[in-house]
Design a protein around this motif. Sequence first.
Motif, mmCIF file in Angstrom:
data_model
loop_
_atom_site.group_PDB
_atom_site.id
_atom_site.type_symbol
_atom_site.label_atom_id
_atom_site.label_comp_id
_atom_site.label_asym_id
_atom_site.label_seq_id
_atom_site.Cartn_x
_atom_site.Cartn_y
_atom_site.Cartn_z
ATOM 1 N N HIS A 1 0.853 -1.193 0.000
ATOM 2 C CA HIS A 1 0.000 0.000 0.000
ATOM 3 C C HIS A 1 0.889 1.243 0.000
ATOM 4 C CE1 HIS A 1 -2.799 -3.085 1.462
ATOM 5 N NE2 HIS A 1 -3.706 -2.346 0.830
ATOM 6 N N CYS A 2 0.436 2.256 -0.716
ATOM 7 C CA CYS A 2 1.176 3.507 -0.853
ATOM 8 C C CYS A 2 1.393 4.155 0.509
ATOM 9 C CB CYS A 2 0.385 4.449 -1.769
ATOM 10 S SG CYS A 2 1.117 6.077 -1.978
ATOM 11 N N GLU A 3 2.621 4.633 0.750
ATOM 12 C CA GLU A 3 2.909 5.264 2.032
ATOM 13 C C GLU A 3 2.314 6.665 2.134
ATOM 14 O OE1 GLU A 3 7.142 5.249 2.508
ATOM 15 O OE2 GLU A 3 7.456 6.874 1.087
ATOM 16 N N GLU A 4 1.843 7.238 1.016
ATOM 17 C CA GLU A 4 1.240 8.573 1.036
ATOM 18 C C GLU A 4 -0.276 8.505 1.206
ATOM 19 O OE1 GLU A 4 2.709 11.685 0.734
ATOM 20 O OE2 GLU A 4 4.677 10.752 0.867
ATOM 21 N N CYS A 5 -0.937 7.706 0.352
ATOM 22 C CA CYS A 5 -2.415 7.718 0.340
ATOM 23 C C CYS A 5 -3.035 6.394 0.749
ATOM 24 C CB CYS A 5 -2.914 8.121 -1.051
ATOM 25 S SG CYS A 5 -2.608 6.867 -2.323
ATOM 26 N N ASP A 6 -2.232 5.398 1.015
ATOM 27 C CA ASP A 6 -2.666 4.070 1.451
ATOM 28 C C ASP A 6 -3.421 3.291 0.371
ATOM 29 O OD1 ASP A 6 -2.393 2.214 3.550
ATOM 30 O OD2 ASP A 6 -4.497 2.493 4.117
ATOM 31 N N ALA A 7 -3.343 3.720 -0.883
ATOM 32 C CA ALA A 7 -3.953 2.965 -1.984
ATOM 33 C C ALA A 7 -3.124 1.708 -2.240
ATOM 34 C CB ALA A 7 -4.011 3.821 -3.249
ATOM 35 N N GLU A 8 -3.777 0.661 -2.717
ATOM 36 C CA GLU A 8 -3.062 -0.574 -3.003
ATOM 37 C C GLU A 8 -2.145 -0.383 -4.210
ATOM 38 O OE1 GLU A 8 -3.857 -5.280 -3.994
ATOM 39 O OE2 GLU A 8 -5.522 -4.012 -3.394
ATOM 40 N N ILE A 9 -0.935 -0.890 -4.102
ATOM 41 C CA ILE A 9 0.024 -0.841 -5.203
ATOM 42 C C ILE A 9 -0.116 -2.152 -5.976
ATOM 43 C CG2 ILE A 9 2.452 -0.707 -5.856
ATOM 44 C CD1 ILE A 9 2.923 0.875 -3.248
ATOM 45 N N PRO A 10 -0.431 -2.076 -7.272
ATOM 46 C CA PRO A 10 -0.625 -3.301 -8.058
ATOM 47 C C PRO A 10 0.609 -4.197 -8.068
ATOM 48 C CG PRO A 10 -1.354 -1.360 -9.291
ATOM 49 C CD PRO A 10 -0.641 -0.869 -8.068
ATOM 50 N N GLU A 11 0.361 -5.492 -8.142
ATOM 51 C CA GLU A 11 1.444 -6.476 -8.156
ATOM 52 C C GLU A 11 2.413 -6.228 -9.304
ATOM 53 O OE1 GLU A 11 3.845 -9.615 -7.107
ATOM 54 O OE2 GLU A 11 2.191 -8.777 -5.953
ATOM 55 N N ALA A 12 1.894 -5.857 -10.464
ATOM 56 C CA ALA A 12 2.761 -5.617 -11.630
ATOM 57 C C ALA A 12 3.740 -4.473 -11.343
ATOM 58 C CB ALA A 12 1.912 -5.299 -12.858
ATOM 59 N N ARG A 13 3.267 -3.446 -10.668
ATOM 60 C CA ARG A 13 4.163 -2.320 -10.333
ATOM 61 C C ARG A 13 5.213 -2.765 -9.323
ATOM 62 N NH1 ARG A 13 5.349 2.912 -10.422
ATOM 63 N NH2 ARG A 13 5.637 4.111 -8.514
ATOM 64 N N ARG A 14 4.803 -3.562 -8.346
ATOM 65 C CA ARG A 14 5.764 -4.027 -7.340
ATOM 66 C C ARG A 14 6.824 -4.919 -7.956
ATOM 67 N NH1 ARG A 14 2.856 -7.029 -3.426
ATOM 68 N NH2 ARG A 14 0.958 -6.818 -4.619
ATOM 69 N N GLN A 15 6.466 -5.678 -8.977
ATOM 70 C CA GLN A 15 7.453 -6.526 -9.647
ATOM 71 C C GLN A 15 8.368 -5.696 -10.550
ATOM 72 O OE1 GLN A 15 5.429 -9.699 -11.657
ATOM 73 N NE2 GLN A 15 4.854 -10.726 -9.751
ATOM 74 N N ALA A 16 7.799 -4.685 -11.192
ATOM 75 C CA ALA A 16 8.589 -3.857 -12.102
ATOM 76 C C ALA A 16 9.538 -2.922 -11.356
ATOM 77 C CB ALA A 16 7.663 -3.035 -13.003
ATOM 78 N N MET A 17 9.153 -2.494 -10.166
ATOM 79 C CA MET A 17 9.937 -1.540 -9.371
ATOM 80 C C MET A 17 10.212 -2.112 -7.985
ATOM 81 S SD MET A 17 10.629 1.460 -10.791
ATOM 82 C CE MET A 17 10.915 2.394 -9.312
ATOM 83 N N PRO A 18 11.230 -2.953 -7.843
ATOM 84 C CA PRO A 18 11.537 -3.469 -6.510
ATOM 85 C C PRO A 18 11.774 -2.309 -5.535
ATOM 86 C CG PRO A 18 12.829 -4.606 -8.172
ATOM 87 C CD PRO A 18 12.149 -3.453 -8.852
ATOM 88 N N GLY A 19 11.192 -2.404 -4.372
ATOM 89 C CA GLY A 19 11.357 -1.357 -3.372
ATOM 90 C C GLY A 19 10.378 -0.208 -3.514
ATOM 91 N N VAL A 20 9.386 -0.362 -4.389
ATOM 92 C CA VAL A 20 8.424 0.715 -4.626
ATOM 93 C C VAL A 20 7.676 1.061 -3.336
ATOM 94 C CG1 VAL A 20 6.498 -0.751 -5.368
ATOM 95 C CG2 VAL A 20 6.680 1.569 -6.219
ATOM 96 N N ARG A 21 7.441 2.366 -3.113
ATOM 97 C CA ARG A 21 6.796 2.813 -1.887
ATOM 98 C C ARG A 21 5.560 3.678 -2.154
ATOM 99 N NH1 ARG A 21 9.800 0.983 1.785
ATOM 100 N NH2 ARG A 21 8.969 2.116 3.557
#
Length: 88
Positions: A38-58
């Motif tokens: 979940h986004c550290e700013e707005c708490d929206a869910e971060i899609p799995e594809a984004r998490r795989q494309a950007m390791p360490g995404v916040r």
Amino acid sequence: MATGWAGDGAVQDQIDATVKDAIKRARSQLPQGPGLRHCEECDAEIPEARRQAMPGVRLCIACQEVRDQEQAAQGGYNRRGSKDSQLR
């Protein structure tokens, strides 16, 4: 041929140093460690594809775009100003 106080290739050396500094700064800002679900700013869910494309995404995409715009507004390097200051 050198003119004034600048040595041969001084302008190119300054440009090279500016580029190296920019690369170092950009690499230091890359996310590190485990990504968030979940986004550290707005708490929206971060899609799995984004998490795989950007390791360490916040951040979610929307919050990342806002942050990128804010950083772009802060400005960057002014090589021309630096070069002109050498010529005075």
